[in-house]
Design an enzyme around this catalytic site. Structure first.
Site: not given
Lengths: 319, 195
Positions: A238, A246, A277
């Site tokens: 993170y 997020h 991601k």
């Protein structure tokens, strides 16, 4: 203990409790230390305690907090913490057993204080409601309150003379006029056994070197890590506190010459992109020179500075 | 890897002719199977993904040493990667996809059965520049004429040769049934796109 949630600077170095010499698990029991580490050292750990009233749910967990071995090692390496063998420390300290009586008295006194404060606040609120409507009643309640505090004082002294083994009511009930102390369950043993002594050579938590190198690399760059099992990686990374951000990366640490299957890379890249991601792999390049870890050098442009570790981020190409 | 041949001989592939592509394997600095792999990926990009101006690089543009394996570079029909910060800037400026030109991309051909390691990725990245050259130094003049005839808009925000997020390449992995999948690999910590 009563000032929960504040992150006052704890006394350094802090003890980290290793469950036993056989098990590589590290615990923290003090909520002040936990919140302080989260705020100032990007150390999250995992809360593993269930809530007694709702033991089935596992969405909201409480104390104790289990640290990753990487987190424990980092704290020990930085001199912020030292490892205490929980089992042997408890056995040794409890065998002496000189403090238990006094602690129970302290707890009782503290519980009584809490109960009295609670009662007083309740009555103050009642007074506010009644105020103005009935002036005479107000006076009477005040008198009662005074009586109540005298009674409370009496119970305090009873508590000292009586052995504490007798049963205590869970909470003051309205039918009973006199204030009963609340039961306090301490989360740390420090009030009973004192602070565990730091051994001559604090042991280092064992970690996989390749994983630890990546963990440390990212931690020094102000990233927060939590275990990445649910995304099939070692760490979910993170850019700030997970309560506010997020995660950016799903990271795995590898040795520089460790074989990797391209299918794993593709699977990871595809999964990561699916959840917005990046799939990150990283490891220490033994040929790379380590520069100074200068915080200014580690800007947005030069995030690799000051480390022999090299990272690669993989995303789906979209074609 | 033998340095018998002058490694300085990448080949320009004409997007319209596959016959010219074969010229690339004349320089034998790499084993034949790697050259074949590069050509396979090049064909896939050309015919399946409509890439243009494809060429195979055999030597590093930085050190002029042979690359670990032949790499492909080319122009995608539309941008395959936009850095999130760049995307925000473009949105603020009200730029549309057509206003911003495509960027030439590196492509690393691999086979699915291969084992890779961080070292091998590191070596590939060490050998490449941020932006692949559209042509060899000898061909530069020719290329410039070409560009004049068919202008390719360079990115308005990016200085020539510099990329937001540093070096990147497109990892092309060829499966047994000649399916090719493409993944973007960044050198270093680059935050993900917010698709």
């Amino acid at each position: 203990m009563t000032e929960q949630g504040t992150s006052a600077i704890p006394e350094l170095p802090i003890p980290i409790f290793r469950v036993s010499p056989q098990v590589e698990r590290y615990m923290l029991y003090d909520v002040n230390i936990i919140s302080w580490l989260r705020k100032h050292h990007n150390i999250l750990g995992v809360l593993i305690g269930t809530i007694p009233q709702v033991p089935q749910q596992n969405v909201f967990l409480g104390l104790p907090l289990e640290l990753l071995p990487e987190e424990a090692r980092l704290l020990v390496a930085d001199g912020i913490a030292y490892v205490v063998d929980d089992l042997s420390w408890h056995r040794k300290s409890i065998a002496r057993g000189e403090h238990s009586e006094r602690m129970q008295q302290d707890l009782r006194r503290e519980g009584l204080q809490l109960a009295q404060d609670f009662e007083r606040r309740k009555q103050d609120k009642m007074l506010e409601h009644v105020e103005g409507a009935k002036g005479k009643r107000k006076n009477r309640i005040k008198q009662e309150e005074e009586q109540g505090s005298i009674q409370a004082q009496e119970t305090l002294f009873q508590g000292v003379s009586n052995p504490v083994g007798q049963s205590l009511p869970l909470a003051p009930t309205q039918t009973e006029p006199e204030t009963q102390p609340w039961i306090i369950v301490p989360t740390t043993a420090e009030s009973l056994l004192g602070r565990p002594a730091k051994g001559p050579a604090s042991q280092m938590p064992l970690v996989r070197p390749a994983s630890y190198a990546l963990f440390e690399h990212l931690h020094r760059r102000s990233y927060f890590m939590i275990p990445g099992l649910r995304f099939g990686c070692q760490y979910s990374v993170y850019p700030g506190d997970p309560l506010r951000f997020h995660s950016h990366f799903l990271a795995s640490g590898l040795d520089w010459d460790e074989d990797m299957d391209l299918l794993d890379l593709i699977g990871g890249g595809r999964l990561s992109t699916g959840v917005k991601k990046g799939w990150m792999i990283g490891g220490v390049d033994p040929t790379r020179e380590v520069g100074d870890l200068d915080s200014e050098a580690i800007g947005a442009k030069n995030r690799e500075a000051g480390s022999a570790l090299r990272t690669f981020c993989i995303e789906w190409g979209g074609m | 890897m033998p340095l018998s041949q002058p490694s300085h001989s990448p080949t320009q592939a004409d997007p319209t002719s596959t016959a010219k592509v074969a010229e690339g394997c004349g320089t034998a600095t790499h084993p034949a199977y790697l050259q074949a792999l590069a050509r396979e990926v090049q064909h896939n990009l050309l015919h399946q993904h409509n890439w243009t101006s494809l060429r195979i690089h055999t030597s590093s543009p930085l050190s002029h040493e042979p690359l670990p394996r032949p790499l492909v570079s080319g122009l995608p029909p539309h941008r395959i990667y936009v850095h999130p910060d760049e995307q925000i800037e473009e949105l603020k400026q009200g730029l549309k996809e057509e206003d911003v030109g495509v960027e030439r991309e590196w492509v690393l051909p691999t086979r699915l059965k291969e084992k890779w390691s961080l070292r091998r990725f590191g070596e590939v990245f060490d050998g490449i520049s941020e932006e692949p050259a559209a042509s060899t130094p000898d061909e530069t003049q020719e290329e410039e004429e070409e560009e004049a005839a068919m202008p390719v808009q360079t990115h308005v925000n990016v200085k020539h040769g510099k990329r937001r997020g540093g070096k990147r390449l497109l990892l092309a992995t060829v499966g047994d049934d000649s399916t090719v999948v493409y993944y973007i690999v960044h050198d270093g910590i680059v935050k993900p796109r917010q698709n």
